[in-house]
Scaffold this active site. Structure first.
Site, PDB file in Angstrom:
ATOM      1  N   GLY A  77       0.834  -1.321  -0.079  1.00  0.00           N
ATOM      2  CA  GLY A  77       0.413   0.099   0.425  1.00  0.00           C
ATOM      3  C   GLY A  77       1.224   1.395  -0.617  1.00  0.00           C
ATOM      4  O   GLY A  77       1.566   1.289   0.653  1.00  0.00           O
ATOM      5  N   ARG A 141       1.288  -5.647  -4.332  1.00  0.00           N
ATOM      6  CA  ARG A 141       0.973  -6.601  -3.210  1.00  0.00           C
ATOM      7  C   ARG A 141       1.385  -8.042  -3.877  1.00  0.00           C
ATOM      8  O   ARG A 141       1.656  -8.628  -3.094  1.00  0.00           O
ATOM      9  CB  ARG A 141      -0.297  -6.699  -3.094  1.00  0.00           C
ATOM     10  CG  ARG A 141      -0.919  -5.427  -2.345  1.00  0.00           C
ATOM     11  CD  ARG A 141      -2.015  -5.525  -1.129  1.00  0.00           C
ATOM     12  NE  ARG A 141      -3.186  -4.319  -0.653  1.00  0.00           N
ATOM     13  CZ  ARG A 141      -1.849  -3.612   0.330  1.00  0.00           C
ATOM     14  NH1 ARG A 141      -0.997  -4.138   1.076  1.00  0.00           N
ATOM     15  NH2 ARG A 141      -1.868  -2.353   1.154  1.00  0.00           N
ATOM     16  N   ASP A 171       6.918  -5.136   7.104  1.00  0.00           N
ATOM     17  CA  ASP A 171       6.946  -5.527   7.236  1.00  0.00           C
ATOM     18  C   ASP A 171       7.773  -6.887   6.384  1.00  0.00           C
ATOM     19  O   ASP A 171       8.294  -7.706   6.228  1.00  0.00           O
ATOM     20  CB  ASP A 171       6.513  -6.329   8.984  1.00  0.00           C
ATOM     21  CG  ASP A 171       5.566  -6.127   8.531  1.00  0.00           C
ATOM     22  OD1 ASP A 171       4.511  -5.776   7.195  1.00  0.00           O
ATOM     23  OD2 ASP A 171       4.155  -7.106   9.443  1.00  0.00           O
ATOM     24  N   ASP A 172       6.065  -6.544   5.849  1.00  0.00           N
ATOM     25  CA  ASP A 172       6.493  -8.479   4.841  1.00  0.00           C
ATOM     26  C   ASP A 172       7.504  -8.164   3.786  1.00  0.00           C
ATOM     27  O   ASP A 172       8.107  -9.524   3.491  1.00  0.00           O
ATOM     28  CB  ASP A 172       5.346  -8.187   4.548  1.00  0.00           C
ATOM     29  CG  ASP A 172       4.210  -9.426   4.896  1.00  0.00           C
ATOM     30  OD1 ASP A 172       4.748 -10.199   5.707  1.00  0.00           O
ATOM     31  OD2 ASP A 172       3.005 -10.196   4.206  1.00  0.00           O
ATOM     32  N   LYS A 198       8.617   0.999   5.716  1.00  0.00           N
ATOM     33  CA  LYS A 198       7.131   2.181   4.813  1.00  0.00           C
ATOM     34  C   LYS A 198       5.707   1.476   5.299  1.00  0.00           C
ATOM     35  O   LYS A 198       6.406   0.484   5.211  1.00  0.00           O
ATOM     36  CB  LYS A 198       7.338   2.349   3.109  1.00  0.00           C
ATOM     37  CG  LYS A 198       5.827   2.285   2.804  1.00  0.00           C
ATOM     38  CD  LYS A 198       5.053   1.537   1.899  1.00  0.00           C
ATOM     39  CE  LYS A 198       4.537   0.004   2.227  1.00  0.00           C
ATOM     40  NZ  LYS A 198       3.917  -0.737   1.860  1.00  0.00           N
ATOM     41  N   THR A 199       4.996   2.511   6.258  1.00  0.00           N
ATOM     42  CA  THR A 199       3.809   1.853   6.546  1.00  0.00           C
ATOM     43  C   THR A 199       2.942   2.805   6.520  1.00  0.00           C
ATOM     44  O   THR A 199       3.167   3.667   8.104  1.00  0.00           O
ATOM     45  CB  THR A 199       3.762   0.642   6.852  1.00  0.00           C
ATOM     46  OG1 THR A 199       2.176   0.779   7.222  1.00  0.00           O
ATOM     47  CG2 THR A 199       4.671   0.324   8.013  1.00  0.00           C
ATOM     48  N   ILE A 200       1.658   3.198   6.284  1.00  0.00           N
ATOM     49  CA  ILE A 200       1.514   4.246   7.285  1.00  0.00           C
ATOM     50  C   ILE A 200       1.015   3.391   8.631  1.00  0.00           C
ATOM     51  O   ILE A 200       0.474   4.676   9.579  1.00  0.00           O
ATOM     52  CB  ILE A 200      -0.068   4.587   6.495  1.00  0.00           C
ATOM     53  CG1 ILE A 200      -1.347   3.597   6.002  1.00  0.00           C
ATOM     54  CG2 ILE A 200       0.034   5.501   5.477  1.00  0.00           C
ATOM     55  CD1 ILE A 200      -2.128   3.813   5.737  1.00  0.00           C
ATOM     56  N   ASP A 201       0.638   2.730   8.949  1.00  0.00           N
ATOM     57  CA  ASP A 201       0.396   1.716   9.832  1.00  0.00           C
ATOM     58  C   ASP A 201       1.093   1.948  11.507  1.00  0.00           C
ATOM     59  O   ASP A 201       0.440   2.068  12.413  1.00  0.00           O
ATOM     60  CB  ASP A 201      -0.352   0.634   9.743  1.00  0.00           C
ATOM     61  CG  ASP A 201      -1.019  -0.266   8.438  1.00  0.00           C
ATOM     62  OD1 ASP A 201      -1.375   0.231   7.944  1.00  0.00           O
ATOM     63  OD2 ASP A 201      -1.528  -0.808   8.271  1.00  0.00           O
ATOM     64  N   TYR A 239     -25.071  14.445  16.293  1.00  0.00           N
ATOM     65  CA  TYR A 239     -24.702  13.997  15.849  1.00  0.00           C
ATOM     66  C   TYR A 239     -23.950  12.900  16.740  1.00  0.00           C
ATOM     67  O   TYR A 239     -23.000  13.776  16.990  1.00  0.00           O
ATOM     68  CB  TYR A 239     -24.440  13.738  14.336  1.00  0.00           C
ATOM     69  CG  TYR A 239     -25.157  14.349  13.437  1.00  0.00           C
ATOM     70  CD1 TYR A 239     -26.534  13.836  13.896  1.00  0.00           C
ATOM     71  CD2 TYR A 239     -25.381  15.809  13.032  1.00  0.00           C
ATOM     72  CE1 TYR A 239     -27.568  14.415  12.481  1.00  0.00           C
ATOM     73  CE2 TYR A 239     -25.786  16.104  11.765  1.00  0.00           C
ATOM     74  CZ  TYR A 239     -27.766  15.606  11.981  1.00  0.00           C
ATOM     75  OH  TYR A 239     -27.971  15.925  11.219  1.00  0.00           O
ATOM     76  N   MET A 246      -8.192   3.000   9.134  1.00  0.00           N
ATOM     77  CA  MET A 246      -8.141   2.564   8.150  1.00  0.00           C
ATOM     78  C   MET A 246      -6.012   1.988   9.262  1.00  0.00           C
ATOM     79  O   MET A 246      -5.813   2.948   9.616  1.00  0.00           O
ATOM     80  CB  MET A 246      -6.928   3.275   6.966  1.00  0.00           C
ATOM     81  CG  MET A 246      -6.537   2.205   6.650  1.00  0.00           C
ATOM     82  SD  MET A 246      -6.073   2.136   4.530  1.00  0.00           S
ATOM     83  CE  MET A 246      -6.985   1.556   3.174  1.00  0.00           C
ATOM     84  N   TYR A 421      -8.086   5.915   2.465  1.00  0.00           N
ATOM     85  CA  TYR A 421      -7.845   6.039   0.985  1.00  0.00           C
ATOM     86  C   TYR A 421      -7.930   7.856   0.945  1.00  0.00           C
ATOM     87  O   TYR A 421      -6.857   7.977  -0.275  1.00  0.00           O
ATOM     88  CB  TYR A 421      -8.681   5.383   0.293  1.00  0.00           C
ATOM     89  CG  TYR A 421      -8.902   3.942   0.275  1.00  0.00           C
ATOM     90  CD1 TYR A 421      -7.657   3.498  -0.700  1.00  0.00           C
ATOM     91  CD2 TYR A 421      -9.895   3.302   0.545  1.00  0.00           C
ATOM     92  CE1 TYR A 421      -7.670   1.752  -0.337  1.00  0.00           C
ATOM     93  CE2 TYR A 421     -10.324   2.111   0.930  1.00  0.00           C
ATOM     94  CZ  TYR A 421      -8.794   1.509  -0.230  1.00  0.00           C
ATOM     95  OH  TYR A 421      -8.586  -0.414   0.622  1.00  0.00           O
ATOM     96  N   GLU A 422      -8.234   8.555   1.819  1.00  0.00           N
ATOM     97  CA  GLU A 422      -7.693   9.800   1.604  1.00  0.00           C
ATOM     98  C   GLU A 422      -6.478  10.145   2.041  1.00  0.00           C
ATOM     99  O   GLU A 422      -5.930  10.901   1.786  1.00  0.00           O
ATOM    100  CB  GLU A 422      -9.267  10.267   2.823  1.00  0.00           C
ATOM    101  CG  GLU A 422     -10.420  10.009   2.215  1.00  0.00           C
ATOM    102  CD  GLU A 422     -11.114   9.627   2.731  1.00  0.00           C
ATOM    103  OE1 GLU A 422     -10.698   7.743   3.191  1.00  0.00           O
ATOM    104  OE2 GLU A 422     -11.877   8.947   1.938  1.00  0.00           O
ATOM    105  N   ARG A 424      -2.855   8.212   2.484  1.00  0.00           N
ATOM    106  CA  ARG A 424      -2.277   7.127   1.731  1.00  0.00           C
ATOM    107  C   ARG A 424      -1.845   7.686   0.681  1.00  0.00           C
ATOM    108  O   ARG A 424       0.284   7.253   0.771  1.00  0.00           O
ATOM    109  CB  ARG A 424      -3.038   5.808   1.673  1.00  0.00           C
ATOM    110  CG  ARG A 424      -3.144   4.692   2.161  1.00  0.00           C
ATOM    111  CD  ARG A 424      -3.914   3.687   1.264  1.00  0.00           C
ATOM    112  NE  ARG A 424      -3.709   3.618   0.503  1.00  0.00           N
ATOM    113  CZ  ARG A 424      -3.842   2.025   0.058  1.00  0.00           C
ATOM    114  NH1 ARG A 424      -3.267   1.164   0.144  1.00  0.00           N
ATOM    115  NH2 ARG A 424      -4.333   1.951  -1.510  1.00  0.00           N
TER     116      ARG A 424
END
Lengths: 548, 548
Positions: A77, A141, A171-172, A198-201, A239, A246, A421-422, A424
């Site tokens: 991603g 991927r 990681d992968d 790399k990873t936004i996570d 509300y 994500m 997706y907004e 990444r």
């Protein structure tokens, strides 16, 4: 008339701040690796495990180096800053030797396997400096994971006359970069492989990796939007916003966004797993806060829910495991059934009594998503489950029961959101632009040193960029053995939220207050041109976790 | 550690750019109103129709004025810049007379009816300058519309010793502000009422109102996110993103965002109504472009869908009208049915054959949303319909048929998004911060002139703010008679997208190219501190539509 891309055009001229050590001819300082954590992992990486930790320091001695020809892959991603990794790598290679060249494989590891790519020259790099996205060469991927893949990769590299390969991934992908590096040495290939975290996570980190790139920007984009939703909740006061965020497994994004925006409720998957909470417990918790606020005429709020939550609820995890099993073994019978009610009933009949009870009580749409949206391996696609809608429905039912029991008398008007997706491919924040440029440049320096199986690292990230410490560590040093498909395999460890860490502790210390009294924060959009304390600030997570 | 609200704190110090005419003692220049468009409307507003158009010009003559005491209401959905209307109004009142005061009614018109509010003093205003949201005094959707309401409002104003009232709202709220102004004169109240044109939807405009406030910021926030999604689509090259955009009826937001981001496909409700397209036509159109792109290995794209679209598809409009009817007349029978399939079948049996056919062919979730999510008047809540998911489902079916017929051979992986609440309370762009401050200040000047039934206006908005032209026009001049509940009533006209206007023409001229070749744009986040061409640019719609 101003062009829509005016900001991007202006950003192309931004010169990333970077460590002083990269200005001159950085010299590599080697230090002994820490004591091996795992002899089992060492045995798997005889060529790349016992290598030193590297730090690059400024030097006035000109470094002579051969011409390098390097391939680069963006894997998985996208994350903000990928193009600056390429820019830093390109500039680093040119610094090493003006005739060095960079070749980009297209659309992820598949490009390497199919030998599909493009030369990346100076004018191309210049067009993409400081831009978001991975579109310069695309991403994908496909995994490099079998021996056949490694042989193909090395053959492509040989045919392309590559001296090195840089793999930008999570990681992968970094696990596989390390396996490829080791394999190359085993078959006497001189190809050197370096990874970039790399990873936004935000879950690829460790002692030498303070944060993965992209986490900073993505969590800021989500925080901008959550801040706006906070303000909307506070303005119209009617509300409840349920916001899924994500982040495949770890809850780092939800935690960082919570610290940035101070929402009413934040669920952290790792805590739910540790406390073995049930779906029912969570619904009780949320409904309880809603009722409490309603008594104070505060029929509004925001709830942050990490995308991967469902797999951290022990009973849901069991249900999903059973569903994955049943859908494989009973696939033929299941597919033959024509209506959804029949499919659901068939499935429920195959589950354990506990899981069947849980499954039958799920809202119908979620029950359908659990059996219909499968990945190519037949597994539930957890990211596709509308968990925010699940909570809205279950909390709505609970509040209805509470109303009947006279313990709730408010109005519950929920809205659901999914932020993913907004963020990444957002334009990188100054931090990510600086960090990724430095990572790419550092990767070039590691290749200059003839190192392989390394990941590029940058230390001291909360200091000004001039004081950052570029370097690298052997990737195998980040590995653990994990059981996958019946085998012990080495994998770069995924770092989940540490419930004893300072970031979670700060949430824990504040969340009761944020739930009871409204203490929303509004971080606003990422800024590039203003005061440094606004434009260059890092994530709160990094500020809290970084070594001083 | 940097506080999450650091940007907001810095923005509080921003001094909105405003017309030179407001620096000194602006003098009102009156000009004859244009020839009355409607004698019928004139008859309804004997006190406020035949009033002059006002323009404020700079003057060195000190203006002497009495002390004013003004109430302010924020009405309806929030829009970025509301707090700056209050700041401009406050500063304007203090300029008129240092002892003038401002009183805020809480949570919309309900605050006026219940006499619930707070004094707004200087320190309070200072804390909220240039911030997003309406939370300083809240907002609400209660309407002032009956004679009893007007009597109550005038009584509250009298008890509070108000000389004037400023109503910040959209077409409905300004309609009612005008009716209140006229009513006050009829009952010999001296209360003066001035409106301010607010709505992110961008549909309150006309000859003297170039744009409503909030449209600029909201469409920029959505464009930032659509640009990020564009970049994601381009980076991973395997997703179709269906994006629903807020905007109750008009498609101005979708149109502006399309011009900003150049997506693959944009639906414009007004065009669909004008061309009397069916749902089937739209599905054909989208599936056709997807298949075309798939042939060129472009299995990705972005589709913008205006929230109100469903009511602009003639056959859906008829279906919804019939549903509204059936659900009122058949409510008892409908409610007694226990299962959704029975409810849907009951409903279908009551519809015309055409509508029944259409209803039965809708995806089940949408068919349920159409009968379950009702507003308090029993009407379908169009904004709650997941129209982006409806299109995903129908287009998926169509592509499946095309695959069977060998006319499509791609992969269709859709994602859905709804952008709405993320933008209504964003921190205002420089444009909206400047514009709303000027509107508020201008409202104060209109009250100083003793004018009532006016809306504050600012002309020449595409010029530098120093050259803007503040003024006002009688609200009744913006009205048409419309048939509502069997009566002709005067309402401020809602401006839909003009299919002959330059903004739509620009989309029309480019959309085939954008569909075939990928020409995404990436506007990025709103900037406050950088070059003026980035920080102060207006919407493309305004640039195209504004008089030179």
């Amino acid at each position: 008339m101003t062009h829509p891309n005016a900001l991007e055009a202006a950003r192309c001229g931004y010169i990333p701040k970077h460590p002083a050590s990269l200005h001159e001819n950085a010299v590599a300082v080697r230090s002994d690796p820490p004591t091996a954590s795992s002899e089992d992992v060492r045995d798997l990486f005889p060529h790349t495990f016992d290598l030193p930790t590297i730090a690059f320091e400024a030097s006035r001695t000109p470094m002579v180096s051969r011409v390098h020809r390097v391939g680069v892959i963006l894997s998985g991603g996208p994350a903000p800053g990928g193009h600056n990794v390429i820019a830093g790598l390109y500039d680093g290679l040119k610094r090493i030797h003006p005739e060095s060249t960079l070749f980009g494989f297209l659309n992820g590891p598949a490009g390497l396997l199919k030998d599909c790519g493009r030369e990346i020259d100076g004018p191309t790099v210049d067009r993409y400096r400081n831009t978001g996205g991975f579109d310069l060469i695309g991403s994908g991927r496909t995994k490099l994971e079998s021996e056949a893949d490694y042989r193909t990769a090395i053959e492509t590299a040989r045919a392309r006359k590559l001296t090195g390969l840089v793999v930008v991934g999570g990681d992968d992908s970094n696990t596989n970069a390390c396996l490829l590096a080791e394999f190359a040495r085993t078959v006497h290939s001189s190809l050197e492989v370096v990874g970039v975290p790399k990873t936004i996570d935000g879950d690829m980190k460790g002692a030498s990796i303070e944060t993965s790139f992209g986490f900073d920007t993505a969590s800021k984009v989500y925080s901008e939007l959550i801040g706006n939703i906070n303000r909307d909740a506070l303005s119209v006061r009617k509300y409840w916003h349920f916001i899924k965020l994500m982040g495949r497994s770890a809850s780092h994004i939800a935690l960082e966004c919570a610290l940035q925006t101070q929402p009413t409720i934040t669920l952290i998957s790792e805590e739910i797993a540790a406390r073995a909470l049930t779906l029912n417990d969570l619904v009780d918790h949320i409904a309880g806060i809603i009722a409490l606020r309603s008594n104070a005429n505060q029929d509004f709020g925001t709830v942050l829910i990490p995308e991967g939550l469902i797999e951290f609820i022990p009973e849901m995890r069991r249900l999903i495991a059973e569903l994955n099993e049943v859908l494989v073994t009973g696939w033929q019978e299941f597919s033959a059934l024509e209506t959804l009610p029949h499919k659901r009933e068939y499935i429920a009949g195959c589950l354990s009594p506990e899981s069947a009870g849980l499954y039958r009580n799920l809202p119908r749409e979620i029950a359908n998503q659990l059996i219909l949206d499968r990945d190519p391996h037949g597994n539930v696609q957890v990211a596709k489950i509308d968990i925010q809608r699940l909570f809205i429905e279950l909390v709505g039912h609970r509040l209805h029961e509470m109303r009947e029991a006279n313990s709730y008398n408010g109005t519950f008007s929920p809205h659901d959101h999914y932020l993913g997706y907004e963020g990444r491919c957002a334009s990188p924040s100054n931090f990510d632009a600086d960090y990724t440029y430095t990572l790419g440049f550092t990767a070039a320096l590691l290749l200059r040193e003839g190192l392989t199986g390394y990941v590029a690292t940058v230390g001291r990230l909360t200091r000004p960029a001039a004081e950052w410490l570029p370097g690298g560590i052997p990737l195998s040093r980040m590995m653990n053995l994990e059981r996958r498909h019946g085998h012990d395999v080495p994998v770069v460890r995924k770092w989940l939220v540490d419930l004893n860490g300072p970031a979670f502790k700060r949430l824990e210390a504040n969340r009761d207050l944020w739930a009871k009294e409204t203490r929303f924060a509004f971080p606003g959009p990422v800024q590039y041109f203003g005061p440094s304390e606004i434009c260059d600030r890092t994530t709160i997570t990094l500020q809290l976790e970084a070594p001083v």
